[in-house]
Design an enzyme around this catalytic site. Structure first.
Site, PDB file in Angstrom:
ATOM      1  N   LYS A  52       0.839  -1.207   0.000  1.00  0.00           N
ATOM      2  CA  LYS A  52       0.000   0.000   0.000  1.00  0.00           C
ATOM      3  C   LYS A  52       0.873   1.255   0.000  1.00  0.00           C
ATOM      4  O   LYS A  52       0.615   2.208  -0.738  1.00  0.00           O
ATOM      5  CB  LYS A  52      -0.930  -0.001   1.218  1.00  0.00           C
ATOM      6  CG  LYS A  52      -2.003  -1.088   1.162  1.00  0.00           C
ATOM      7  CD  LYS A  52      -2.824  -1.165   2.442  1.00  0.00           C
ATOM      8  CE  LYS A  52      -3.823  -2.313   2.400  1.00  0.00           C
ATOM      9  NZ  LYS A  52      -4.612  -2.481   3.616  1.00  0.00           N
ATOM     10  N   GLN A  96      -4.192  -1.501   9.840  1.00  0.00           N
ATOM     11  CA  GLN A  96      -4.157  -2.809   9.184  1.00  0.00           C
ATOM     12  C   GLN A  96      -4.731  -3.881  10.109  1.00  0.00           C
ATOM     13  O   GLN A  96      -4.375  -3.959  11.285  1.00  0.00           O
ATOM     14  CB  GLN A  96      -2.709  -3.143   8.775  1.00  0.00           C
ATOM     15  CG  GLN A  96      -2.550  -4.400   7.949  1.00  0.00           C
ATOM     16  CD  GLN A  96      -3.185  -4.312   6.561  1.00  0.00           C
ATOM     17  OE1 GLN A  96      -3.390  -3.232   6.010  1.00  0.00           O
ATOM     18  NE2 GLN A  96      -3.518  -5.450   5.991  1.00  0.00           N
ATOM     19  N   ASP A 119     -10.682   3.140   4.537  1.00  0.00           N
ATOM     20  CA  ASP A 119     -11.053   1.730   4.450  1.00  0.00           C
ATOM     21  C   ASP A 119     -12.581   1.567   4.412  1.00  0.00           C
ATOM     22  O   ASP A 119     -13.090   0.500   4.049  1.00  0.00           O
ATOM     23  CB  ASP A 119     -10.539   0.960   5.678  1.00  0.00           C
ATOM     24  CG  ASP A 119      -9.298   0.144   5.381  1.00  0.00           C
ATOM     25  OD1 ASP A 119      -9.102  -0.248   4.211  1.00  0.00           O
ATOM     26  OD2 ASP A 119      -8.532  -0.126   6.330  1.00  0.00           O
TER      27      ASP A 119
HETATM   28  N1  GUN Z   1      -6.418  -6.627   6.183  1.00  0.00           N
HETATM   29  C1  GUN Z   1      -6.743  -7.286   5.041  1.00  0.00           C
HETATM   30  N2  GUN Z   1      -7.387  -6.458   4.186  1.00  0.00           N
HETATM   31  C2  GUN Z   1      -7.461  -5.269   4.795  1.00  0.00           C
HETATM   32  C3  GUN Z   1      -8.008  -4.008   4.406  1.00  0.00           C
HETATM   33  O1  GUN Z   1      -8.566  -3.812   3.329  1.00  0.00           O
HETATM   34  N3  GUN Z   1      -7.876  -3.002   5.312  1.00  0.00           N
HETATM   35  C4  GUN Z   1      -7.276  -3.176   6.515  1.00  0.00           C
HETATM   36  N4  GUN Z   1      -7.209  -2.131   7.349  1.00  0.00           N
HETATM   37  N5  GUN Z   1      -6.769  -4.330   6.901  1.00  0.00           N
HETATM   38  C5  GUN Z   1      -6.855  -5.363   6.030  1.00  0.00           C
END
Ligand code: GUN
Length: 292
Positions: A52, A96, A119
């Site tokens: 990311k 995350q 998110d």
């Molecule tokens: N863990 C796996 N996918 C995601 C996501 O899209 N956002 C976050 N914050 N954690 C994740």
């Protein structure tokens, strides 16, 4: 059979975002800024969060990665979030997931300022999604909408069957596709582990979204000719013939359905690569909302 190429589509989206950021910079504007908090040392989560951050750099965004130790208390994490909430240089941030067991995930997600919740996991943003109000649509459902749109797949009046009722995919997907929106207006059936005679339902589907997390669950005999299949599953299956020792499989028996489908997302290279592109899109959206 047409493959819905998430790898290429996400590259196209990132290129569009990069052009937009270059234009902002040419006007002496600041670049959008995404921050990510990660707690602990889980390998898969670190890989994902690093991807990311790297994607931010590629499109010209600012990015900040906050790494906290596994033993971080809930209170300390909530304090970090409070700092990001009021930091005017940060347009959006994510925490995350998953978090260590001693931290209450729901409490953490609810502490994020909904205006910075790129998110789209805050209950306020989920509520807005349900009401078809402007919000941040979370990355996976948003990526699926984008794939359907860019490949001109008609959803209006179609029978859509969603398999799986998770809060991050199945549930929002079923809500979105039933709504009055460009990619929407479908007749949606949300199915799950208690659904009876699933096969009789999937056989009626024009579009299937498989998001239940069981590898190769959807078989050829469960679908009709001409169906569009979105495969959200991604499971690592041990495979000694591979260098890394595993192969990635979706929730769909690809070889079993491939003679029948009109369109399908491959695994890997379908829905997965779309998620980071959509996170960037949400960050850009947060930036513009905060500018105006
Ligand atoms: N863990 C796996 N996918 C995601 C996501 O899209 N956002 C976050 N914050 N954690 C994740």
């Amino acid at each position: 059979m047409i493959l819905l190429d998430g790898k290429k589509t996400s590259a196209d989206i990132k290129e569009e975002i990069a052009l937009e950021v270059a234009e902002l910079k040419a006007q002496d504007k600041t670049a959008p800024h995404l921050a990510a908090i990660i707690v602990g040392n889980d390998g898969a989560s670190l890989t994902y969060v690093n991807a990311k951050v790297k994607a931010c750099e590629r499109v010209g965004f600012e990015s900040t990665l906050i790494r906290l130790p596994e033993e971080t208390t809930e209170e300390d994490l909530l304090n970090e979030i409070a700092v990001l909430n009021v930091d005017n240089d940060i347009n959006g941030f994510i925490v995350q997931l998953p978090l260590p067991n001693h931290i209450d995930e729901q409490k953490v997600l609810m502490a994020i300022d909904p205006e910075k919740d790129v998110d789209g996991f805050h209950p306020m943003n989920v509520g807005k999604l349900a009401l078809n109000l402007p919000t941040f649509i979370s990355a996976t459902p948003f990526g699926i909408l984008e794939l359907l749109e860019r490949y001109n797949i008609e959803t209006s009046g179609k029978n859509v069957v969603v398999i799986g009722r998770s809060h991050i995919v199945g549930s929002p997907m079923s809500i979105l596709l039933a709504q009055k929106r460009k990619v929407g207006n479908a007749t949606v059936t949300l199915t799950h582990s208690r659904t009876k005679d699933l096969e009789s339902i999937t056989k009626q589907a024009d579009i299937i979204v498989a998001a239940l997390g069981i590898p190769e669950f959807l078989k050829g005999e469960m679908v009709k000719d001409g169906v569009v299949i979105i495969d959200v599953g991604i499971t690592r299956l041990a495979d000694p013939s591979k260098k890394n020792g595993f192969r990635l499989v979706g929730d769909v028996d690809f070889n079993g359905v491939k003679e029948k489908v009109s369109h399908i997302t491959p695994v890997p290279g379908g829905v997965g690569p779309m998620t980071i592109a959509m996170l960037l899109k949400n960050t850009l959206l947060a930036y513009y909302r905060q500018e105006s």
